[in-house]
Design a protein around this motif. Structure first.
Motif, mmCIF file in Angstrom:
data_model
loop_
_atom_site.group_PDB
_atom_site.id
_atom_site.type_symbol
_atom_site.label_atom_id
_atom_site.label_comp_id
_atom_site.label_asym_id
_atom_site.label_seq_id
_atom_site.Cartn_x
_atom_site.Cartn_y
_atom_site.Cartn_z
ATOM 1 N N HIS A 18 -67.218 18.129 9.777
ATOM 2 C CA HIS A 18 -68.123 19.125 10.370
ATOM 3 C C HIS A 18 -68.057 19.076 11.893
ATOM 4 C CE1 HIS A 18 -70.587 20.876 7.025
ATOM 5 N NE2 HIS A 18 -69.984 19.893 6.371
ATOM 6 N N ARG A 44 -66.471 15.284 -3.678
ATOM 7 C CA ARG A 44 -67.304 15.633 -2.524
ATOM 8 C C ARG A 44 -66.430 16.120 -1.359
ATOM 9 N NH1 ARG A 44 -72.482 13.577 -3.813
ATOM 10 N NH2 ARG A 44 -72.414 13.477 -6.089
ATOM 11 N N HIS A 47 -65.679 19.671 -2.059
ATOM 12 C CA HIS A 47 -66.831 20.509 -1.712
ATOM 13 C C HIS A 47 -66.863 20.784 -0.209
ATOM 14 C CE1 HIS A 47 -69.221 18.850 -5.435
ATOM 15 N NE2 HIS A 47 -68.165 19.563 -5.773
ATOM 16 N N CYS A 48 -66.572 19.748 0.581
ATOM 17 C CA CYS A 48 -66.581 19.899 2.040
ATOM 18 C C CYS A 48 -65.508 20.895 2.485
ATOM 19 C CB CYS A 48 -66.361 18.541 2.701
ATOM 20 S SG CYS A 48 -66.376 18.589 4.506
ATOM 21 N N ARG A 51 -66.647 24.318 1.730
ATOM 22 C CA ARG A 51 -67.728 24.716 2.632
ATOM 23 C C ARG A 51 -67.182 25.138 3.990
ATOM 24 N NH1 ARG A 51 -70.529 20.582 1.390
ATOM 25 N NH2 ARG A 51 -69.904 19.229 3.103
ATOM 26 N N LEU A 52 -66.146 24.427 4.457
ATOM 27 C CA LEU A 52 -65.540 24.736 5.754
ATOM 28 C C LEU A 52 -64.429 25.781 5.641
ATOM 29 C CD1 LEU A 52 -65.338 21.138 7.288
ATOM 30 C CD2 LEU A 52 -67.101 22.878 7.661
ATOM 31 N N ASP A 53 -64.115 26.172 4.412
ATOM 32 C CA ASP A 53 -63.086 27.183 4.138
ATOM 33 C C ASP A 53 -61.728 26.755 4.695
ATOM 34 O OD1 ASP A 53 -62.059 29.538 3.088
ATOM 35 O OD2 ASP A 53 -62.529 30.716 4.871
ATOM 36 N N PRO A 178 -74.772 18.428 4.803
ATOM 37 C CA PRO A 178 -75.542 18.216 3.574
ATOM 38 C C PRO A 178 -75.286 16.803 3.038
ATOM 39 C CG PRO A 178 -73.593 19.520 3.088
ATOM 40 C CD PRO A 178 -73.590 19.296 4.578
ATOM 41 N N ASP A 181 -74.510 15.805 -0.484
ATOM 42 C CA ASP A 181 -73.210 16.154 -1.059
ATOM 43 C C ASP A 181 -72.121 15.255 -0.465
ATOM 44 O OD1 ASP A 181 -71.500 17.471 -2.745
ATOM 45 O OD2 ASP A 181 -71.227 19.222 -1.464
#
Length: 233
Positions: A18, A44, A47-48, A51-53, A178, A181
């Protein structure tokens, strides 16, 4: 700076992903399947990436992991409970793990045309993990400068290397990570155990940072005993 982020799916590496996304450009997340006890962290990390595409790359080094025998993370060896300051935590060392992963990461980054490889090693790792210390980071960069001379210039980005884990939690809170997650526990299971070294360190870090911990633990209060006595109850 186009950066390949090594991301296990743990709190530190997800926060790093992030941070890089906010400050630079994430080219992809790179995870490793090295024969660890469970794949929860890899989920996980996926998922990250979603989320960051960004793409999620997984390097399968399971056979290599099987040859690095003797660690509680890869073998049928009990994962010790307690604080990282305990001698027993040396059972969680996988020899040269970061050196191997970073070498692969640098090769992939050079092949992809990336500018940097990011790793989330931090000050709390220094006690028992020699390939997480500042001297290693500096030496690895010097080695890669020689290894890629004339082919590519790739920087090793390790912004947490001298920071405590509590500072990473604070940074993650600032970035809106998050935390629920992310996965730290060495043991796997439906919930994080709250007793292994990385769970104790995680729980303590939230407390020191003054950030609410959304994590569900099997034993949510053990960390206090472990921190107070620098050992297992």
């Amino acid at each position: 700076m186009k950066t390949l982020v090594i991301c296990s799916g743990g709190l530190d590496s997800v926060t790093l992903a992030h941070k890089v996304a906010a400050e630079h450009t994430v080219s992809a997340l790179l995870s490793f399947d090295y024969g660890q006890r469970h794949r929860t962290e890899l989920d996980r990390a996926a998922h990250c990436a979603a989320r960051l595409d960004v793409p999620h790359l997984i390097s399968d080094i399971g056979q290599t992991g099987r040859l690095l025998s003797g660690s509680a993370l890869t073998d049928d060896v009990a994962v010790p409970d307690g604080h990282y300051a305990e001698e027993t935590m040396k059972a969680t060392v996988v020899p040269n793990r970061n050196a191997i992963m970073l070498a692969i990461g640098f090769g992939i980054a050079a092949a992809r045309g990336d500018d940097a490889v990011a790793t989330a090693v931090h000050g709390g790792d220094h006690f028992i993990y020699p390939d997480c210390r500042p001297a290693f980071i500096d030496a690895f960069q010097a080695m890669q400068d020689q290894a890629l001379d004339g082919y590519a210039t790739v920087r090793l980005y390790a912004p947490f290397v001298s920071l405590p884990k509590s500072a990473i939690v604070a940074e993650g809170a600032r970035l809106g990570v998050p935390f629920d997650d992310t996965w730290s526990c060495y043991k796997g299971g439906d919930r994080q155990c709250g007793r292994c070294g990385t769970c104790v360190e995680r729980r303590e870090a939230f407390d020191l940072a003054g950030v609410p911990d959304p994590t569900e633990y099997e034993d949510p209060d053990f960390w206090r005993t472990a921190v107070a006595g620098k050992g297992a109850a």
